[in-house]
Enzyme design. Structure first.
Site, mmCIF file in Angstrom:
data_model
loop_
_atom_site.group_PDB
_atom_site.id
_atom_site.type_symbol
_atom_site.label_atom_id
_atom_site.label_comp_id
_atom_site.label_asym_id
_atom_site.label_seq_id
_atom_site.Cartn_x
_atom_site.Cartn_y
_atom_site.Cartn_z
ATOM 1 N N HIS A 213 0.865 -1.201 0.000
ATOM 2 C CA HIS A 213 0.000 0.000 0.000
ATOM 3 C C HIS A 213 0.888 1.233 0.000
ATOM 4 O O HIS A 213 1.337 1.694 1.041
ATOM 5 C CB HIS A 213 -0.916 -0.035 1.239
ATOM 6 C CG HIS A 213 -1.931 1.077 1.285
ATOM 7 N ND1 HIS A 213 -3.111 0.963 1.983
ATOM 8 C CD2 HIS A 213 -1.948 2.318 0.746
ATOM 9 C CE1 HIS A 213 -3.807 2.082 1.865
ATOM 10 N NE2 HIS A 213 -3.116 2.933 1.127
ATOM 11 N N GLU B 6 -11.114 3.416 6.110
ATOM 12 C CA GLU B 6 -10.064 4.299 6.636
ATOM 13 C C GLU B 6 -10.775 5.378 7.459
ATOM 14 O O GLU B 6 -10.555 5.500 8.664
ATOM 15 C CB GLU B 6 -9.265 4.923 5.482
ATOM 16 C CG GLU B 6 -8.147 5.862 5.926
ATOM 17 C CD GLU B 6 -7.433 6.536 4.734
ATOM 18 O OE1 GLU B 6 -7.984 6.563 3.618
ATOM 19 O OE2 GLU B 6 -6.313 7.068 4.961
ATOM 20 N N ASP C 110 1.715 7.091 2.191
ATOM 21 C CA ASP C 110 2.295 8.292 1.556
ATOM 22 C C ASP C 110 3.493 8.740 2.397
ATOM 23 O O ASP C 110 3.412 9.732 3.133
ATOM 24 C CB ASP C 110 1.242 9.408 1.497
ATOM 25 C CG ASP C 110 0.029 8.987 0.702
ATOM 26 O OD1 ASP C 110 0.116 8.987 -0.542
ATOM 27 O OD2 ASP C 110 -0.999 8.628 1.312
HETATM 28 N N1 ADE Z 1 -4.517 8.892 -1.717
HETATM 29 C C1 ADE Z 1 -3.288 8.889 -1.228
HETATM 30 N N2 ADE Z 1 -3.278 8.465 0.038
HETATM 31 C C2 ADE Z 1 -4.561 8.155 0.348
HETATM 32 C C3 ADE Z 1 -5.200 7.653 1.501
HETATM 33 N N3 ADE Z 1 -4.544 7.365 2.619
HETATM 34 N N4 ADE Z 1 -6.524 7.487 1.464
HETATM 35 C C4 ADE Z 1 -7.213 7.779 0.359
HETATM 36 N N5 ADE Z 1 -6.654 8.241 -0.747
HETATM 37 C C5 ADE Z 1 -5.330 8.434 -0.759
HETATM 38 ZN ZN ZN Z 2 -3.706 4.826 0.638
#
Ligand code: ADE
Ligand code: ZN
Length: 338
Positions: free
Chosen positions: A17, A200, A279
Site C-alpha cells: 500500500h 479508513e 504516503d
Molecule cells: N490517496 C493517497 N493516500 C490516500 C489515503 N490514505 N486514502 C485515500 N486516498 C489516498
Molecule cells: Zn492509501
C-alpha cells in the site's frame, strides 16, 4: 541500531500500500519544480514540511494533489519511483505493489503514457539495480465520476499487460464503493486484480460494499471493519488481506496515538494484516519506520513480526511459486538470526 531495528531491517518483506505520488519528498518537489519551471506556493523545504499538519484525510489530499503538479515528464515519474525503491531497498523490502493516480496527471494535461512509461521504467531500473520487484496498480479517484473512471480504464488499455490491478482512493466519505461497481466489473473482466480503500474514514458498510460489489482481492486500510463483529469474522474467515498503514493513521488522526493502533488486535483476531507506508513523504516514514515505530508502540513479538512479513507476501499479487521462495527466505532469516 538496536536489536529490534536490526531484526526488522533484515526481515524479507513487501509493501502493498504505497501511493507513488505520496513518496514525493519536499526536496524533490523543489528540484522537479525548478527543472520544469513551475512556481511553488512555498518559500522553502521547511515551509512545505510545516504545512504537513493534517486533521483528516481531506486536509492531506488537498496538499498532496497540489504537490503532484511538479510531475510533468516521463523522467520525473521514473526518478520519483526510483527514489522510492532506493528507500525501501534500504529497509529490507524485496517487493512492492505501488499505486498511481493517473487522473491527477491527465486532468492537468500530462498524458497517461508519460506517467505509465516513466513509472514502468523506474520499476525496471529498481529490479535491475536493487533486486526489488514490483507491480503497478491503477487507482481511480473516487471523488470523480464513474464515467471518468471508465475513461481512465480505456486510456490504460495499451498497458494492461503491465498493470496488475485497479484500486480506489481519494476522499472516502460520500463516495462509496457502489459508485464504481460497474467499472470494477469491467476491470475484472479484463483479468485485473482489484483492491479498494475502505474503512479508513468510511463506515463498515463501505468495507461490505468493497467485498460484495467490487469483489476486491484486498482491502486497503480496513480499520473501521473492527466496529462490526460479523464483518471482522468474515474478513478473518475469508483470509482477506488488509493493507494497514500505521503512521498514516496517526498523521490523518484515524488514531490518537500509535500505542492504541489496532494492528495487534487485528492479528489476534486472525486478520491477515500487513504494515505499509501509504504516503511516506507526507506521513513521517517509509516502510522500515512504519515497522519499527509500530513494533515499539505495540510491543509486537518476534512471532507477530514474522506473521506480518509472511502476510505481506501471501497477500501480494506475486505468483504462488514466487511467494513460496519469499516465505522460505523468511524462514531462513529467522532461523539464522541469533
Ligand atoms: N490517496 C493517497 N493516500 C490516500 C489515503 N490514505 N486514502 C485515500 N486516498 C489516498
Ligand atoms: Zn492509501
Amino acid at each position: 541500531m538496536d536489536r529490534l531495528e536490526e531484526f526488522i531491517r533484515g526481515l524479507p518483506k513487501a509493501e502493498l500500500h504505497l501511493h507513488i505520488e505520496g513518496s514525493l519528498e519536499p526536496e524533490q518537489m523543489f528540484a522537479f519544480a525548478r527543472r520544469n519551471g513551475i512556481e511553488l506556493p512555498f518559500a522553502d523545504v521547511e515551509a512545505v514540511r510545516a504545512a504537513y499538519a493534517f486533521s483528516n484525510l481531506q486536509d492531506f489530499l488537498d496538499i498532496y494533489y497540489q504537490g503532484a503538479r511538479v510531475l510533468l515528464t516521463q523522467q520525473d515519474f521514473q526518478d520519483l519511483a526510483m527514489a522510492y525503491f532506493r528507500r525501501i531497498a534500504a529497509d529490507g523490502a524485496r517487493h512492492a505493489e505501488i499505486f498511481f493516480d493517473p487522473q491527477t496527471h491527465t486532468e492537468r494535461g500530462v498524458a497517461f503514457p508519460v506517467v505509465a512509461e516513466g513509472l514502468l521504467a523506474g520499476m525496471a531500473q529498481a529490479q535491475a539495480e536493487l533486486g526489488v520487484s514490483s507491480k503497478l496498480i491503477l487507482c481511480f479517484l473516487r471523488h470523480l465520476s464513474e464515467d471518468e473512471a471508465f475513461e481512465t480504464l480505456s486510456q490504460a488499455e495499451p498497458y494492461l499487460d503491465r498493470i496488475v490491478g485497479v484500486g480506489l482512493d481519494s476522499s472516502e466519505i460520500g463516495h462509496p464503493p457502489a459508485k464504481f461497481a460497474r467499472v470494477f466489473a469491467a476491470a475484472r473482466a479484463k483479468g485485473l486484480k482489484t483492491v479498494a480503500h475502505a474503512g479508513e474514514e468510511g463506515p463498515p458498510d463501505y468495507v461490505y460494499q468493497a467485498l460484495d460489489l467490487l469483489e476486491v482481492d484486498r482491502i486497503d486500510h480496513g480499520n473501521r471493519a473492527l466496529e462490526d463483529d460479523a464483518l471482522t469474522e468474515r474478513l478473518a474467515r475469508e483470509g482477506m488481506t488488509l493493507t494497514v498503514c500505521p503512521l498514516s493513521n496517526l498523521k490523518l488522526c484515524v488514531i490518537d496515538d500509535l500505542v492504541v493502533h489496532p494492528l495487534k488486535t487485528m492479528l489476534a483476531l486472525g486478520l491477515r494484516a500487513t504494515i505499509n507506508s501509504d504516503d511516506p513523504a507526507y506521513f513521517g516514514g517509509y516502510l522500515g519506520q512504519n515497522w519499527t515505530r509500530t513494533a515499539e508502540a505495540l510491543d509486537l513479538s518476534r512471532d507477530e513480526l514474522v506473521t506480518l512479513a509472511r502476510n505481506s507476501f501471501t497477500g501480494s499479487f506475486l505468483a504462488p511459486d514466487e511467494i513460496t521462495v519469499h516465505l522460505a527466505e523468511i524462514d531462513r532469516y529467522v532461523a539464522g538470526f541469533a
